[in-house]
Design an enzyme around this catalytic site. Sequence first.
Site, PDB file in Angstrom:
ATOM      1  CB  SER A  96      -1.311   0.407   1.570  1.00  0.00           C
ATOM      2  OG  SER A  96      -1.920  -1.007   1.584  1.00  0.00           O
ATOM      3  CE  LYS A 171      -4.669  -0.642   1.702  1.00  0.00           C
ATOM      4  NZ  LYS A 171      -5.686  -1.838   2.812  1.00  0.00           N
ATOM      5  CE  LYS A 239       1.537   1.733   4.671  1.00  0.00           C
ATOM      6  NZ  LYS A 239       1.563   1.282   3.626  1.00  0.00           N
TER       7      LYS A 239
END
Length: 298
Positions: A96, A171, A239
Amino acid sequence: MSDIGFVGLGIMGRPMSRNLLKAGYSLVVFDVFPGPVAELAEAGAAQAASCAAVAAQADVVITMLPDGPEVETAVLGPAGVLEGARPGSVIVDMSSISPMVSQKVAAACAAKGVEFLDAPVSGGEPKAIDATLAIMVGGKPEVFDRVLPILQKLGSSVTLTGAVGAGNVTKLANQIMVACNIAAMGEALVLATKAGLDPEVVFNAVKGGLAGSTVLNAKAPMVISRNFKPGFRIALHEKDLRNALLAAESMKVSLPFTSLAQQMLIALMNDGKGNLDHSAIVTFIEKMAGIEVQKPQA
Ligand code: NAD
């Protein structure tokens, strides 16, 4: 069948590699840590000494790394995947990361005649083990079709969402919805507790209505039982929101709720909670309200 290379044998990469071995693919693996490499070798994989050495032996190389900087190092760096990759081979990055980094890496691959897909996943370790991940892919349809049989050994849903970068945009959209849902749930349960209600009764009363969700069903019981064992860690979610905000800024899109959720996650990391499950976002709201979500004391 293709020879597959796998780089990054962490929480996710280890079970995913095992599933490819189980499916009968021949696998060559590498990680900067020798422990997981030895573990996979025992299960039947070949070991390589670098990312480039993995690529030299594979038609398809999968990477499963923490974030964009690691992907850039592992793919574009010295002894990286691209150094060893043959023209016509495919790199599938399942980490990701920022969609902008996916596009940068894809352009470098294209210059060497190597195909690239970004294919991040949702589902976490349990679904990596069961091979039931949701996989969101960005790239050319013909390259997607080539690797689809491999991805179907890792997930129960594999969707081409657009060109390179689209997998990571999807995502990030997922991660925005999950973080904001958890934060809203936290505020709701703190309010109910402060009003003297049993948060479990409130959860059961609303879960069948419009506020019901997979997030609520998975995370409210964790909050009520004070179980913040990950799951998905606060530091990883921070993140993802950082990457969402960077992508949004590059397109001049304002994401106020995402920004607020990221600030909460940063504060929790500074409070030593980066390794707790992201359901612990509620503890930020609890601290501001001076109350913990719990069943009323008898
Ligand atoms: P992890 O930190 O457990 O594993 C990453 C692995 O990459 C480590 O073994 C590390 O040694 C290796 N690595 C780092 N740099 C390397 C390099 N240059 N060359 C070779 N190996 C290198 O992370 P994870 O939990 O497996 O997550 C991987 C990705 O999947 C992340 O982007 C994460 O956000 C995403 N993800 C994780 C989950 C989850 O629940 N853990 C769920 C969905 C998505």
